[in-house]
Design an enzyme around this catalytic site. Structure first.
Site, PDB file in Angstrom:
ATOM      1  N   LYS A   3       6.785   7.010  22.269  1.00 37.07           N
ATOM      2  CA  LYS A   3       8.176   6.883  21.790  1.00 37.07           C
ATOM      3  C   LYS A   3       8.857   5.669  22.436  1.00 37.07           C
ATOM      4  O   LYS A   3       9.472   4.867  21.754  1.00 37.07           O
ATOM      5  CB  LYS A   3       8.983   8.158  22.103  1.00 37.07           C
ATOM      6  CG  LYS A   3       8.429   9.407  21.429  1.00 37.07           C
ATOM      7  CD  LYS A   3       9.283  10.624  21.716  1.00 37.07           C
ATOM      8  CE  LYS A   3       9.295  11.022  23.184  1.00 37.07           C
ATOM      9  NZ  LYS A   3       7.985  11.455  23.725  1.00 37.07           N
TER      10      LYS A   3
ATOM     11  N   ARG B 134      15.919  17.649  21.789  1.00 37.55           N
ATOM     12  CA  ARG B 134      14.665  18.228  22.247  1.00 37.55           C
ATOM     13  C   ARG B 134      14.637  19.739  22.080  1.00 37.55           C
ATOM     14  O   ARG B 134      13.673  20.376  22.495  1.00 37.55           O
ATOM     15  CB  ARG B 134      14.523  17.927  23.731  1.00 37.55           C
ATOM     16  CG  ARG B 134      13.465  16.909  24.040  1.00 37.55           C
ATOM     17  CD  ARG B 134      13.494  16.758  25.539  1.00 37.55           C
ATOM     18  NE  ARG B 134      12.267  16.284  26.061  1.00 37.55           N
ATOM     19  CZ  ARG B 134      11.970  15.006  26.196  1.00 37.55           C
ATOM     20  NH1 ARG B 134      12.793  14.079  25.804  1.00 37.55           N
ATOM     21  NH2 ARG B 134      10.827  14.664  26.738  1.00 37.55           N
TER      22      ARG B 134
ATOM     23  N   ARG C  48      -0.616   5.834  32.579  1.00 36.25           N
ATOM     24  CA  ARG C  48       0.626   5.043  32.459  1.00 36.25           C
ATOM     25  C   ARG C  48       1.064   4.509  33.828  1.00 36.25           C
ATOM     26  O   ARG C  48       1.038   5.213  34.819  1.00 36.25           O
ATOM     27  CB  ARG C  48       1.737   5.909  31.876  1.00 36.25           C
ATOM     28  CG  ARG C  48       3.104   5.198  31.928  1.00 36.25           C
ATOM     29  CD  ARG C  48       4.122   5.824  31.037  1.00 36.25           C
ATOM     30  NE  ARG C  48       4.378   7.210  31.331  1.00 36.25           N
ATOM     31  CZ  ARG C  48       5.137   8.007  30.564  1.00 36.25           C
ATOM     32  NH1 ARG C  48       5.691   7.515  29.466  1.00 36.25           N
ATOM     33  NH2 ARG C  48       5.316   9.258  30.891  1.00 36.25           N
TER      34      ARG C  48
ATOM     35  N   ARG D  42       4.770   7.619  37.290  1.00 37.16           N
ATOM     36  CA  ARG D  42       5.907   8.541  37.262  1.00 37.16           C
ATOM     37  C   ARG D  42       5.546   9.877  37.907  1.00 37.16           C
ATOM     38  O   ARG D  42       4.432  10.360  37.741  1.00 37.16           O
ATOM     39  CB  ARG D  42       6.344   8.786  35.806  1.00 37.16           C
ATOM     40  CG  ARG D  42       7.431   7.831  35.360  1.00 37.16           C
ATOM     41  CD  ARG D  42       7.718   7.862  33.895  1.00 37.16           C
ATOM     42  NE  ARG D  42       7.942   9.175  33.302  1.00 37.16           N
ATOM     43  CZ  ARG D  42       8.307   9.361  32.034  1.00 37.16           C
ATOM     44  NH1 ARG D  42       8.499   8.312  31.241  1.00 37.16           N
ATOM     45  NH2 ARG D  42       8.479  10.562  31.546  1.00 37.16           N
TER      46      ARG D  42
ATOM     47  N   ARG E 166       4.834  20.016  30.447  1.00 36.54           N
ATOM     48  CA  ARG E 166       5.638  19.271  29.458  1.00 36.54           C
ATOM     49  C   ARG E 166       5.123  19.537  28.044  1.00 36.54           C
ATOM     50  O   ARG E 166       5.897  19.621  27.095  1.00 36.54           O
ATOM     51  CB  ARG E 166       5.623  17.774  29.782  1.00 36.54           C
ATOM     52  CG  ARG E 166       6.492  17.441  30.997  1.00 36.54           C
ATOM     53  CD  ARG E 166       6.125  16.112  31.606  1.00 36.54           C
ATOM     54  NE  ARG E 166       6.423  14.980  30.757  1.00 36.54           N
ATOM     55  CZ  ARG E 166       5.884  13.776  30.910  1.00 36.54           C
ATOM     56  NH1 ARG E 166       5.017  13.548  31.882  1.00 36.54           N
ATOM     57  NH2 ARG E 166       6.210  12.800  30.099  1.00 36.54           N
TER      58      ARG E 166
END
Ligand code: AP5
Ligand code: ZN
Length: 216
Positions: free
Chosen positions: A13, A88, A127, A160, A171
């Site tokens: 996203k 969300r 990431r 992160r 998540r």
């Protein structure tokens, strides 16, 4: 253009939002980015949000909705916007509709980025984000030339806190339980479009822009 980007954690996203927002010349409003900026700045909002983010849970609606209302009703969002990471859950979708209605506008489209759980885990575990300029890299799919150093600015790259295996799993559960119902809510209103978000980044962008052409 008033657009929502939705998809599981790590669907791309944030990566796609920058290209799509630039294409339509609208601001990108990312609730995750706003929370992270508050966490780095050590604000009370950041301290509150961090507990939930690190656990992979949603930040309470009372906090999130006030923040989005503020952002959408001020300044540059009047010409349109791209929302990344909001709404969300169905309660957030309902409030968003009310906020826009108050301003006499409505959403044009909700674009879902589709990827499976295995790809999510691959993308999130690799990431890396630049501490200085915020650019997002991936150790396999988009690696910097020197490991852990940003090609753009020489800044240090970090992982992160919520990209650890246990938090990624949580998540994904939260997405299935709370965010997936938002897709049905928008589909019933004729606003949902979906694209395959696997394969090279520029291919995904091209599919997104082609799908959104209907709303130009
Ligand atoms: P948020 O920051 O919104 O996290 P998320 O939805 O889990 O999404 P991510 O940022 O992890 O992933 P992304 O889809 O943007 O993927 P990216 O482009 O980086 O939210 C974080 C937390 O904040 C939440 O858990 C919650 O606690 C809180 N929060 C936020 N909004 C909230 C709300 N509305 N209500 C309540 N709480 C809220 O890509 C991932 C990786 O893949 C990168 O390394 C990238 O380089 C790579 N990649 C991207 N595209 C491709 C591709 N096509 N091929 C290969 N690799 C790719
Ligand atoms: Zn950088």
């Amino acid at each position: 253009m008033r657009l929502v980007l939705v998809g599981p954690p790590g669907a791309g996203k944030g990566t796609q939002a920058q290209f799509i927002a630039a294409h339509y010349d609208v601001p990108k409003v990312s609730t995750g980015d706003i929370f992270r900026a508050n966490v780095s700045g050590g604000t009370p909002l950041g301290l509150e949000a961090k507990r939930y983010m690190d656990a992979g849970e949603l930040v309470p609606d009372s906090v999130t909705i006030a923040m989005v209302d503020d952002r959408l009703t001020s300044g540059d969002a009047a010409k349109g916007f791209l929302l990344d990471g909001f709404p969300r859950n169905v309660a957030q979708a309902e409030v968003l509709a009310q906020i826009l209605e108050k301003g006499g506008v409505a959403l044009d489209v909700v674009l879902e980025l589709e990827v499976d759980d295995e790809e999510v885990v691959r993308r999130l575990s690799g990431r890396r984000t630049c501490r200085t300029c915020g650019h997002v890299w991936h150790v396999d799919f988009d690696p910097p030339q020197v490991a852990e150093v940003c090609d753009h600015c020489g800044g240090e790259l970090f992982q992160r806190d919520d990209d650890k295996a246990d938090t990624i799993r949580r998540r994904l559960e939260v997405y299935a339980e709370q965010t997936a119902p938002v897709l049905g809510w928008y589909a019933e209103r004729g606003l949902l479009r979906r694209i395959d978000a696997t394969g090279p980044v520029d291919g995904v962008t091209a599919r997104a822009i082609a799908t959104l052409r209907e709303f130009d």
